[in-house]
Design a protein around this motif. Structure first.
Motif, PDB file in Angstrom:
ATOM      1  N   ASP A 198       0.846  -1.125  -0.215  1.00 51.98           N
ATOM      2  CA  ASP A 198       0.061   0.023  -0.156  1.00 51.98           C
ATOM      3  C   ASP A 198       1.008   1.115  -0.015  1.00 51.98           C
ATOM      4  O   ASP A 198       2.378   1.022   0.094  1.00 51.98           O
ATOM      5  N   ALA A 200       1.927   3.235   2.249  1.00 54.82           N
ATOM      6  CA  ALA A 200       2.785   3.128   3.566  1.00 54.82           C
ATOM      7  C   ALA A 200       3.969   2.171   3.005  1.00 54.82           C
ATOM      8  O   ALA A 200       5.142   2.664   3.606  1.00 54.82           O
ATOM      9  N   THR A 201       3.559   1.203   2.912  1.00 51.11           N
ATOM     10  CA  THR A 201       4.721   0.052   2.801  1.00 51.11           C
ATOM     11  C   THR A 201       5.770   0.305   1.514  1.00 51.11           C
ATOM     12  O   THR A 201       6.933   0.248   1.752  1.00 51.11           O
ATOM     13  N   GLN A 204       7.801   3.170   3.039  1.00 57.09           N
ATOM     14  CA  GLN A 204       9.002   2.642   3.744  1.00 57.09           C
ATOM     15  C   GLN A 204      10.067   2.065   3.070  1.00 57.09           C
ATOM     16  O   GLN A 204      11.232   2.137   3.096  1.00 57.09           O
TER      17      GLN A 204
END
Length: 245
Positions: A198, A200-201, A204
């Motif tokens: 997603d 966010a990942t 990261q």
């Protein structure tokens, strides 16, 4: 890797489900569909030969029985790895990594080698042997194979003997410490079950300098979602659906 030399589309186990997986016939068929990068599964025979097969057991994809890694290569080489799929592929043998390397290097194809130990007890050794063989086979090649595994021990073994070969951590869940482990192993990529990605990942991974790859993507909506997220490559069975542009 600041420069990412690999294509955006990767054919899973050669040609997905159109041919018997992890056989040279499958890789040739994938190439006929325009694919120039392939994923394969590599494990060790009882006498240390690196050969291609996904399952620990021989039963599903060959006419043999039992654990493949318990058999010497001389026995494995005589198995039929095609008839289970369809009559058209009857007699197709299990290939070694060297067999596939010749095909790839002779045609300019790229390869993602998943290190697939038959048992956790030999995970590190499998990583060492596969990486050593890959380094030998691709000596002097412009683009090395990408080594991946779900087992950190296998990637640690690969790093120890062939640190120059790029590595990727495979994830089927975001277990605690996944990003730290990838960085500890000096990975260049994370290869996740596509549903794990997603915004966010991806952020990261990208902020840590890692490329984002996905498996096994067989639907157009899923592929579009991943491209919209900014991921780097997709591994698919559907070589007949996706044009690898």
């Amino acid at each position: 890797m600041k420069h990412w030399p690999y294509p955006r589309w990767v054919a899973h186990r050669g040609a997905g489900k159109l041919a018997p997986e992890n056989t040279l016939a499958a890789f040739r068929l994938g190439a006929e569909h325009g694919y120039r990068m392939f994923e394969c599964d590599a494990k060790l025979s009882a006498d240390g030969v690196v050969f291609l097969m996904h399952d620990a057991e021989l039963d599903r994809t060959t006419n043999g029985t039992g654990i493949g890694g318990d058999r010497p290569w001389g026995e494995l080489a005589r198995l039929d790895a095609g008839s289970w799929h369809s009559r058209a592929w009857a007699g197709e043998p299990l290939p070694t990594l060297e067999n596939l390397a010749r095909l790839c290097l002779g045609n300019g194809y790229h390869l993602n080698i998943e290190i697939k130990p038959t048992d956790v007890a030999i995970a590190q050794r499998t990583g060492e042997v596969v990486a050593r063989e890959a380094a030998r086979l691709w000596t002097g090649a412009a683009v090395p194979p990408l080594l991946t595994s779900f087992r950190p021990e296998s990637l640690a073994g690969a790093k120890a003997v062939a640190p120059q070969l790029p590595r990727g951590l495979l994830l089927d869940s975001l277990w605690q410490g996944w990003l730290e482990m990838a960085l500890q192993l000096d990975c260049v990529a994370l290869v996740c079950s596509h549903a794990l990605w997603d915004a966010a990942t991806v952020a990261q991974a990208k902020s840590a300098g890692l490329r984002c790859l996905s498996y096994t993507v067989n639907d157009e909506w899923a592929a579009q979602r991943l491209w919209d997220l900014g991921t780097d490559a997709i591994i698919t069975d559907r070589v007949d659906l996706f044009a690898p542009v």
